[in-house]
Design a protein around this motif. Sequence first.
Motif, PDB file in Angstrom:
ATOM      1  N   SER A 157      24.723 -18.758  10.484  1.00 33.05           N
ATOM      2  CA  SER A 157      23.278 -18.560  10.512  1.00 33.05           C
ATOM      3  C   SER A 157      22.728 -19.577  11.511  1.00 33.05           C
ATOM      4  O   SER A 157      22.710 -20.782  11.259  1.00 33.05           O
ATOM      5  N   GLY A 167      21.055 -19.794  23.113  1.00 37.96           N
ATOM      6  CA  GLY A 167      20.484 -18.813  22.191  1.00 37.96           C
ATOM      7  C   GLY A 167      20.070 -19.472  20.884  1.00 37.96           C
ATOM      8  O   GLY A 167      19.006 -19.167  20.325  1.00 37.96           O
ATOM      9  N   ASP A 197      25.891 -25.260  24.639  1.00 39.45           N
ATOM     10  CA  ASP A 197      26.494 -24.312  25.582  1.00 39.45           C
ATOM     11  C   ASP A 197      25.373 -23.525  26.258  1.00 39.45           C
ATOM     12  O   ASP A 197      24.804 -22.608  25.661  1.00 39.45           O
ATOM     13  N   ILE A 206      22.850 -12.804  22.510  1.00 36.86           N
ATOM     14  CA  ILE A 206      23.396 -11.519  22.030  1.00 36.86           C
ATOM     15  C   ILE A 206      22.765 -10.303  22.725  1.00 36.86           C
ATOM     16  O   ILE A 206      23.436  -9.318  23.002  1.00 36.86           O
ATOM     17  N   HIS A 210      29.571 -10.729  24.826  1.00 34.97           N
ATOM     18  CA  HIS A 210      29.159 -11.656  23.755  1.00 34.97           C
ATOM     19  C   HIS A 210      29.956 -11.370  22.481  1.00 34.97           C
ATOM     20  O   HIS A 210      30.479 -12.293  21.851  1.00 34.97           O
TER      21      HIS A 210
HETATM   22  C1  LIG Z   1      19.555 -16.978  12.084  1.00 33.24           C
HETATM   23  C2  LIG Z   1      20.326 -15.995  12.913  1.00 33.24           C
HETATM   24  N1  LIG Z   1      19.666 -15.043  13.596  1.00 33.24           N
HETATM   25  C3  LIG Z   1      20.349 -14.142  14.333  1.00 33.24           C
HETATM   26  C4  LIG Z   1      21.718 -14.179  14.404  1.00 33.24           C
HETATM   27  C5  LIG Z   1      22.454 -13.142  15.185  1.00 33.24           C
HETATM   28  N2  LIG Z   1      23.084 -13.696  16.388  1.00 33.24           N
HETATM   29  C6  LIG Z   1      24.398 -13.940  16.437  1.00 33.24           C
HETATM   30  S1  LIG Z   1      24.886 -14.618  17.880  1.00 33.24           S
HETATM   31  C7  LIG Z   1      23.297 -14.547  18.487  1.00 33.24           C
HETATM   32  C8  LIG Z   1      22.983 -15.047  19.871  1.00 33.24           C
HETATM   33  C9  LIG Z   1      23.254 -16.488  20.019  1.00 33.24           C
HETATM   34  O1  LIG Z   1      23.086 -16.902  21.345  1.00 33.24           O
HETATM   35  P1  LIG Z   1      24.235 -17.693  22.096  1.00 33.24           P
HETATM   36  O2  LIG Z   1      24.919 -18.577  21.157  1.00 33.24           O
HETATM   37  O3  LIG Z   1      23.617 -18.319  23.305  1.00 33.24           O
HETATM   38  O4  LIG Z   1      25.209 -16.496  22.498  1.00 33.24           O
HETATM   39  P2  LIG Z   1      26.504 -16.483  23.452  1.00 33.24           P
HETATM   40  O5  LIG Z   1      26.294 -17.480  24.533  1.00 33.24           O
HETATM   41  O6  LIG Z   1      27.680 -16.781  22.570  1.00 33.24           O
HETATM   42  O7  LIG Z   1      26.541 -15.078  23.994  1.00 33.24           O
HETATM   43  C10 LIG Z   1      22.428 -14.015  17.560  1.00 33.24           C
HETATM   44  C11 LIG Z   1      20.976 -13.845  17.774  1.00 33.24           C
HETATM   45  C12 LIG Z   1      22.368 -15.204  13.667  1.00 33.24           C
HETATM   46  N3  LIG Z   1      23.697 -15.334  13.685  1.00 33.24           N
HETATM   47  N4  LIG Z   1      21.661 -16.109  12.950  1.00 33.24           N
END
Ligand SMILES: Cc1ncc(C[n+]2csc(CCOP(=O)(O)OP(=O)(O)O)c2C)c(N)n1
Length: 276
Positions: free
Chosen positions: A121, A152, A179, A185, A257
């Motif tokens: 989360s 993100g 990172d 996502i 992703h």
């Molecule tokens: C509170 C919450 N909201 C939404 C999500 C769904 N979610 C999973 S990964 C993600 C994007 C995270 O961004 P980032 O870590 O920058 O992604 P990456 O660089 O790995 O592609 C989201 C919104 C979550 N896990 N937790």
Amino acid sequence: MVLSKELKLEVERTARGVREDIIRMVNAAGCGHPGGPLGMADFMATLFVAHLNLKPENRDAPDRDRFILGNGHTCAGYYSLLAQRGLFPREELLEFRKFGSRLQGHPHRSAELGIDMSTGSLGTGLSVGVGMALAARLDGHGSRIYVASSDGESQEGQIWEAATAAAHYGLANLTVLVDFNNVQIDGHMRDVMDVRDLREKYTAFGWHAMDVDGHDVEAIHQALCDAKTESERPSALICHTVIGKGVSFMEDQPGWHGVAPDNEQAAAALAELGTG
Ligand SMILES: Cc1ncc(C[n+]2csc(CCOP(=O)(O)OP(=O)(O)O)c2C)c(N)n1
């Protein structure tokens, strides 16, 4: 402090192993998140090999360093590092995401595996890191608390509550590694919700914040050493990375992703990584 030649070779060998494991694990599971952890492999390997004091012999020691993977979906790389550091057998990695496995799709806290916090989360990791850093200080431990986060995850308001508290309490034993690959996502950050300059933001919140090339292991090592010299401020390393790094058809592609490579794609990726 300069990264010794031997240690640099070990970091690079470990990062290669992380990338190979990610491809094999996500392919075997048929689901998971390969892009993020491929991009994080270099700074995570530098942290785990050259800084984080966690090994099988001290996993139960209350005064050892702690690590929290705030962006928990990138755990394939984290599990590979724990296995490569000897916390559990590397063969177990292929149980990733399988029913009954200890290696679920998001980390589950486990003293046995050396996993310090359940995450997934987004937004919670840094807050727990603040609590652990306060506790370590109260207990008089010289240990350090490391938290991985992401661009993100920086869209979450809770991150900035934690950043405020960490600066307020002067938690110099806390370091966050963000990172920053410009992807989350749903696509590129600029198209979803731009978090802009995170070094400026952390600095404004009272942190010692640095921009670092997230693929330059010597620069990452230096930044982690700099963090250790701070006596009053928490440190933020804004690690600029490329999602999917090392596998050309995954690089800077938001589509990777959270999609597993099929057998053909996995073979091509492993061949490119030099391990196929
Ligand atoms: C509170 C919450 N909201 C939404 C999500 C769904 N979610 C999973 S990964 C993600 C994007 C995270 O961004 P980032 O870590 O920058 O992604 P990456 O660089 O790995 O592609 C989201 C919104 C979550 N896990 N937790």
